[in-house]
Design a protein around this motif. Structure first.
Motif, PDB file in Angstrom:
ATOM      1  N   LEU A   1      74.067 -22.123 -17.558  1.00 28.29           N
ATOM      2  CA  LEU A   1      73.285 -22.017 -16.320  1.00 28.29           C
ATOM      3  C   LEU A   1      74.166 -21.531 -15.172  1.00 28.29           C
ATOM      4  O   LEU A   1      73.753 -20.675 -14.381  1.00 28.29           O
ATOM      5  N   ARG A   2      75.379 -22.027 -15.076  1.00 29.78           N
ATOM      6  CA  ARG A   2      76.304 -21.609 -14.015  1.00 29.78           C
ATOM      7  C   ARG A   2      76.593 -20.112 -14.134  1.00 29.78           C
ATOM      8  O   ARG A   2      76.614 -19.392 -13.121  1.00 29.78           O
ATOM      9  N   ILE A   3      76.807 -19.635 -15.331  1.00 33.11           N
ATOM     10  CA  ILE A   3      77.138 -18.220 -15.528  1.00 33.11           C
ATOM     11  C   ILE A   3      75.964 -17.324 -15.153  1.00 33.11           C
ATOM     12  O   ILE A   3      76.124 -16.313 -14.453  1.00 33.11           O
TER      13      ILE A   3
ATOM     14  N   PHE B   1      73.945 -39.204 -17.419  1.00 29.05           N
ATOM     15  CA  PHE B   1      75.367 -39.280 -17.051  1.00 29.05           C
ATOM     16  C   PHE B   1      75.571 -39.508 -15.554  1.00 29.05           C
ATOM     17  O   PHE B   1      76.583 -39.123 -14.987  1.00 29.05           O
ATOM     18  N   LYS B   2      74.578 -40.151 -14.932  1.00 29.62           N
ATOM     19  CA  LYS B   2      74.668 -40.537 -13.521  1.00 29.62           C
ATOM     20  C   LYS B   2      75.018 -39.366 -12.602  1.00 29.62           C
ATOM     21  O   LYS B   2      75.737 -39.521 -11.618  1.00 29.62           O
ATOM     22  N   GLY B   3      74.531 -38.179 -12.946  1.00 31.06           N
ATOM     23  CA  GLY B   3      74.701 -37.030 -12.083  1.00 31.06           C
ATOM     24  C   GLY B   3      76.081 -36.414 -12.095  1.00 31.06           C
ATOM     25  O   GLY B   3      76.431 -35.677 -11.175  1.00 31.06           O
TER      26      GLY B   3
ATOM     27  N   LEU C   1      74.487 -27.718  -8.833  1.00 31.96           N
ATOM     28  CA  LEU C   1      75.548 -27.887  -9.834  1.00 31.96           C
ATOM     29  C   LEU C   1      76.784 -28.559  -9.229  1.00 31.96           C
ATOM     30  O   LEU C   1      77.751 -28.830  -9.953  1.00 31.96           O
ATOM     31  N   GLY C   2      76.768 -28.776  -7.916  1.00 29.54           N
ATOM     32  CA  GLY C   2      77.893 -29.423  -7.254  1.00 29.54           C
ATOM     33  C   GLY C   2      79.047 -28.488  -6.975  1.00 29.54           C
ATOM     34  O   GLY C   2      80.193 -28.937  -6.818  1.00 29.54           O
ATOM     35  N   LEU C   3      78.763 -27.180  -6.865  1.00 30.88           N
ATOM     36  CA  LEU C   3      79.830 -26.183  -6.768  1.00 30.88           C
ATOM     37  C   LEU C   3      80.010 -25.610  -5.365  1.00 30.88           C
ATOM     38  O   LEU C   3      80.815 -24.690  -5.177  1.00 30.88           O
TER      39      LEU C   3
ATOM     40  N   THR D   1      82.233 -33.158 -12.293  1.00 31.95           N
ATOM     41  CA  THR D   1      81.677 -32.614 -11.049  1.00 31.95           C
ATOM     42  C   THR D   1      80.385 -33.344 -10.709  1.00 31.95           C
ATOM     43  O   THR D   1      79.500 -33.501 -11.552  1.00 31.95           O
ATOM     44  N   LYS D   2      80.275 -33.793  -9.478  1.00 33.31           N
ATOM     45  CA  LYS D   2      79.089 -34.531  -9.043  1.00 33.31           C
ATOM     46  C   LYS D   2      78.002 -33.550  -8.650  1.00 33.31           C
ATOM     47  O   LYS D   2      78.204 -32.686  -7.791  1.00 33.31           O
TER      48      LYS D   2
END
Length: 660
Positions: free
Chosen positions: A454-456, A366-368, A476-478, A498-499
Motif C-alpha cells: 500500500l505504501r509503494i 496490533f494496536k495501530g 500509515l504514520g509516515l 510505526t504508529k
C-alpha cells in the motif's frame, strides 16, 4: 546536485472560460511537475493566458467592455479555477503584462536585427477564430482548419522569413525524432514543412489590441508570435534580470493540444532559430477530450466545468480518471457515468478499500503499530507480492517518463489487485481470531506485506492524486509525503513499530445520485444543459464528404452506439423456481446493482458465476420473466445446437467499463 526541469502548458486564449478540456492539459502538466519535484528535480511549471488579437477585441466590444476588462475577467477565472483545483504552477503569465510586452519586443528586435523580418503588404483570407492567415480564395471562403468563414484582409505587414528555415526544421525533426511526440504529430508536421514554407505575416495594422511593434507603433505583433514568446518572457527574457531564463531555458517539454501543433512545432522553433536562442527539448501534443464522443464547445452546449466534479467527487477523482481512462496523445471520451464507474471500481473498491481494510486490521490486531513480519512465516505468496511491487516501481517509472499515464496507472493498480487477492486468500481476519503463536506470526507477515505494498502504490500515485495519497501516507504514520524521495522507493522502507494515524475512508463509494447531481449542476450553470447546436446552425468542415449510403443489412456507427454494452460482476446467482433454463442474477455495474434473468441455467451452475465478470446490455428496456423483472441482458455466444457461452475477458477490466 538536482537537475532542472521546465514544463509549460499552452497559455489559454481568453475567448472562453475554463472547462474540463483546459483542465486536462494543466492537470497532466501538474502531475509531471509533481513527480519531478518528488524525484528531487529543480522544477518550474508555467501556465497562463493569451489575451491579445482581433477575436478578443471583437468579443470585448460585443460584451460592452474594453479589451483589457474582458481579458482581466476571463484570465482571473482561469487562475481561480487552477487554484480551486490545487494546481502547483510556479508562475502564471499574462500576455497583457508589462514583463511579457517587454520580452516580446526584445525577441522581435533580435529577429529583426538578424535579418529575418521585412515589410510588405498582405492581401488574402484571414481566419479570425484561429488568428491565422489561410490558403482560401474569395470573401467568406471557409477556413481549411476550422471551416468558419474567413475575412479578406488587405494591409501593410511585417513578414518573417519562414521560408529560410524549411531545411533547418526538417533537419531538426529528422535528427531529433522525439522533438515532436507522438509520432503521428511529427509525421503531420514533417509533411507540412516538406510541402513548402512561405514567409509569414507577423504584424497587423487594421486593429490595435496587441503589443506594438518596436519602432513602428501603428503595427501590433501577430498574436502567435506574441503568445509563443510567453515561454521565455515568463523567465525574464528581455528584462534586467535573466537569471531564471539562464537557469531553466530551454524548456524540457511544451505540452499542447493537437490543434496548435503547427504554431509550436514550425513557427516557434523557427522564431527561436532566427533569434539565435536554444530550442525546447521537446513538444508533446495530446488529443481532444470529448464529451459523449463530441468535442466540447460553447456552440454544442456540452462544456463541463472541472469544479462540478470537484464539488461532488473531489479533485483526485477527476485527475485519476483523466490520466487512467484516456490514452495520452489520443482523443479521449468523458462522461459522468464513466467517471463514477471508474471512481468506484479503482478508487473506492480498489485503493481506498485496500487502505481501509489493511490499516483497520493493523489497528485492531496490533494496536495501530506496524507489525514485525516473521521470516519463518513467509510463503511464496508473500514473495510474489514483493516481486510484484518491485516490478511495479520499475515499470511505472519507465511508462510515466514516456507520458504513458494510463499504462503506468494500470501497472500500479495491478499491484492493488494482487494485494487484494493476497488478503482474500490469506484471510487475516481468520488468523486474528486464533491465539497460537504461529497464527500470530502469520498475521503480522500478511498485514506488514499488505501495508508495505500500500505504501509503494501510494508513493507512485502521489503526483496523480496528491490529496488522497497524502491522507493515506499520514494514516500509515509516515508524515508529509512531499518530503519523500521518490527516487529511493523500494521494498522494506516501512519501519516496524510505526504508529498509524487515524484511519478514515479516503474514497467513499459513490452511488447513482452522484451522476445526477453533477448533471444538474452543469444544467444550472449553462453547461451540458444547453441544447446542442442544430444541423442548420453548424459550420461545415471544408472538404467534408457527404455521408455514404448504408448498405442493406448493415447498421451505421450511430446505430451501434445506441447499444450500451458494459462490464458487470456477478454478485449473486440462483435458479428460478419452476424454470429449468433461467437464473436470477444480481450484477454490480459500478454505480448500481441490477437484477437480470438469463437463460443459462443448463450451461452454468449458479455458484460458478459468483465473482465472474460478464458483458451486459445495460440500456435494454426492462421486461418480466416468470414474474421477475430483468433490467438488462447478459451477452453470450449461442452455438448451433450447443449451450450458451458467456462473453468474458483475458485481461482484468474494471466493472462498469463500456465496450465500444
Amino acid at each position: 546536485m538536482s537537475k532542472k526541469f521546465y514544463i509549460t502548458t499552452p497559455i489559454y486564449y481568453v475567448n472562453a472560460r475554463p472547462h474540463i478540456g483546459h483542465a486536462y492539459t494543466t492537470i497532466a502538466c501538474d502531475t509531471i511537475a509533481r513527480r519531478h519535484r518528488l524525484l528531487g528535480d529543480d522544477t518550474f511549471f508555467l501556465t497562463g493566458t493569451d489575451e491579445h488579437g482581433q477575436k478578443i477585441e471583437r468579443a470585448a466590444q460585443a460584451a460592452g467592455k474594453t479589451p483589457q476588462e474582458f481579458a482581466d475577467e476571463v484570465s482571473n477565472a482561469f487562475r481561480a479555477s487552477w487554484d480551486r483545483l490545487g494546481l502547483s504552477y510556479d508562475d502564471f503569465i499574462r500576455t497583457t503584462s508589462d514583463r511579457h510586452k517587454q520580452g516580446v519586443q526584445a525577441l522581435w528586435r533580435r529577429i529583426r536585427d538578424n535579418g529575418y523580418i521585412y515589410k510588405g503588404t498582405y492581401t488574402g483570407q484571414y481566419c479570425v477564430f484561429d488568428e491565422l492567415y489561410v490558403d482560401a480564395v474569395g470573401p467568406g471562403a471557409p477556413c481549411p482548419d476550422c471551416g468558419r468563414p474567413t475575412e479578406t484582409v488587405h494591409e501593410e505587414n511585417y513578414y518573417f522569413k519562414l521560408s529560410a528555415f524549411q531545411d533547418k526544421l526538417i533537419q531538426l525533426y529528422t535528427e531529433q525524432p522525439n522533438f515532436i511526440r507522438p509520432e503521428t504529430r511529427r509525421n503531420e508536421v514533417l509533411s507540412f514543412v516538406r510541402s513548402g514554407l512561405r514567409d509569414l505575416s507577423i504584424s497587423r495594422s487594421t486593429f490595435s489590441w496587441g503589443i506594438p511593434v518596436p519602432d513602428d507603433p501603428k503595427h501590433v505583433t501577430y498574436v502567435w508570435l506574441d503568445a509563443l514568446a510567453n515561454y521565455i518572457t515568463a523567465l525574464g527574457f528581455g528584462s534586467n534580470d535573466t537569471s531564471k531564463f539562464e537557469k531553466y531555458w530551454p524548456a524540457d517539454v511544451h505540452m499542447i493540444g493537437k490543434e496548435i501543433v503547427r504554431f509550436h512545432c514550425v513557427y516557434w522553433p523557427a522564431f527561436l532559430m532566427a533569434a539565435g536562442l536554444s530550442l525546447p527539448k521537446g513538444i508533446t501534443a495530446h488529443g481532444w477530450l470529448l464529451f459523449e464522443e463530441n468535442k466540447m464547445s460553447k456552440s454544442r452546449g456540452n462544456i463541463v466545468r472541472a469544479e462540478t466534479i470537484v464539488d461532488v467527487l473531489g479533485i483526485d477523482a477527476l485527475r485519476y480518471f483523466l490520466l487512467r481512462e484516456i490514452v495520452f496523445g489520443q482523443d479521449g471520451s468523458f462522461s459522468f457515468d464513466a467517471l463514477v464507474q471508474r471512481y468506484n471500481a479503482d478508487l473506492a473498491n480498489g485503493l481506498g478499500n485496500l487502505a481501509s481494510r489493511t490499516l483497520t486490521m493493523i489497528t485492531r490486531y496490533f494496536k495501530g503499530e506496524v507489525p514485525y513480519p516473521s521470516h519463518t512465516a513467509r510463503t511464496p505468496a508473500d514473495e510474489a507480492i514483493v516481486d510484484a511491487a518491485g516490478k511495479a516501481i520499475t515499470e511505472y517509472g519507465a511508462l510515466f517518463d514516456q507520458y504513458q499515464f494510463s499504462r503506468a496507472l494500470e501497472t500500479a493498480w495491478g499491484l492493488v489487485a494482487a494485494v487484494d487477492k493476497y488478503i482474500v486468500e490469506n484471510e487475516p481476519w481468520s488468523l486474528g481470531e486464533k491465539q497460537d503463536e504461529e497464527s500470530r506470526r502469520r498475521l503480522a507477515t500478511v498485514l506488514y506485506t499488505s501495508a508495505e505494498a500500500l505504501r509503494i502504490v501510494t508513493a507512485l500515485a502521489h503526483p496523480v492524486m496528491p490529496d488522497a495519497t497524502a491522507k493515506i501516507w499520514a494514516q500509515l504514520g509516515l508524515g508529509d509525503i512531499r518530503k519523500f524521495d521518490l527516487s529511493q522507493l523500494q521494498w522494506g522502507q516501512l519501519h516496524l513499530g510505526t504508529k498509524l494515524g487515524e484511519v478514515q475512508a479516503v474514497f467513499p463509494r459513490a452511488d447513482k445520485s452522484a451522476i445526477e447531481r453533477m448533471q444538474k449542476m452543469e444544467e444550472q450553470s449553462g453547461g451540458t444543459g444547453v441544447s446542442p447546436v442544430q444541423p442548420s446552425e453548424a459550420q461545415p468542415v471544408a472538404g467534408a464528404k457527404p455521408a455514404a449510403a448504408i448498405p442493406e443489412g448493415k447498421i451505421s456507427i450511430d446505430d451501434f452506439a445506441k447499444v450500451e454494452l458494459r462490464v458487470a460482476q456477478v454478485k449473486t446467482a440462483e435458479r428460478v423456481k419452476g424454470a429449468d433454463k433461467l437464473l436470477r442474477i444480481e450484477v454490480d455495474l459500478g454505480t448500481e446493482v441490477r437484477q437480470l434473468v438469463a437463460g443459462i441455467a443448463e450451461a452454468y451452475a449458479p455458484e460458478s458465476l459468483i465473482g465472474r465478470k460478464v458483458v451486459i446490455v445495460a440500456n435494454l428496456a426492462p421486461r418480466k420473466l416468470r414474474g421477475l423483472e430483468s433490467n438488462g441482458m447478459i451477452v453470450a455466444a449461442s452455438p448451433e445446437g450447443g449451450k450458451p457461452v458467456l462473453a468474458s475477458f483475458l485481461e482484468d477490466v474494471p466493472v462498469g467499463t463500456r465496450l465500444k
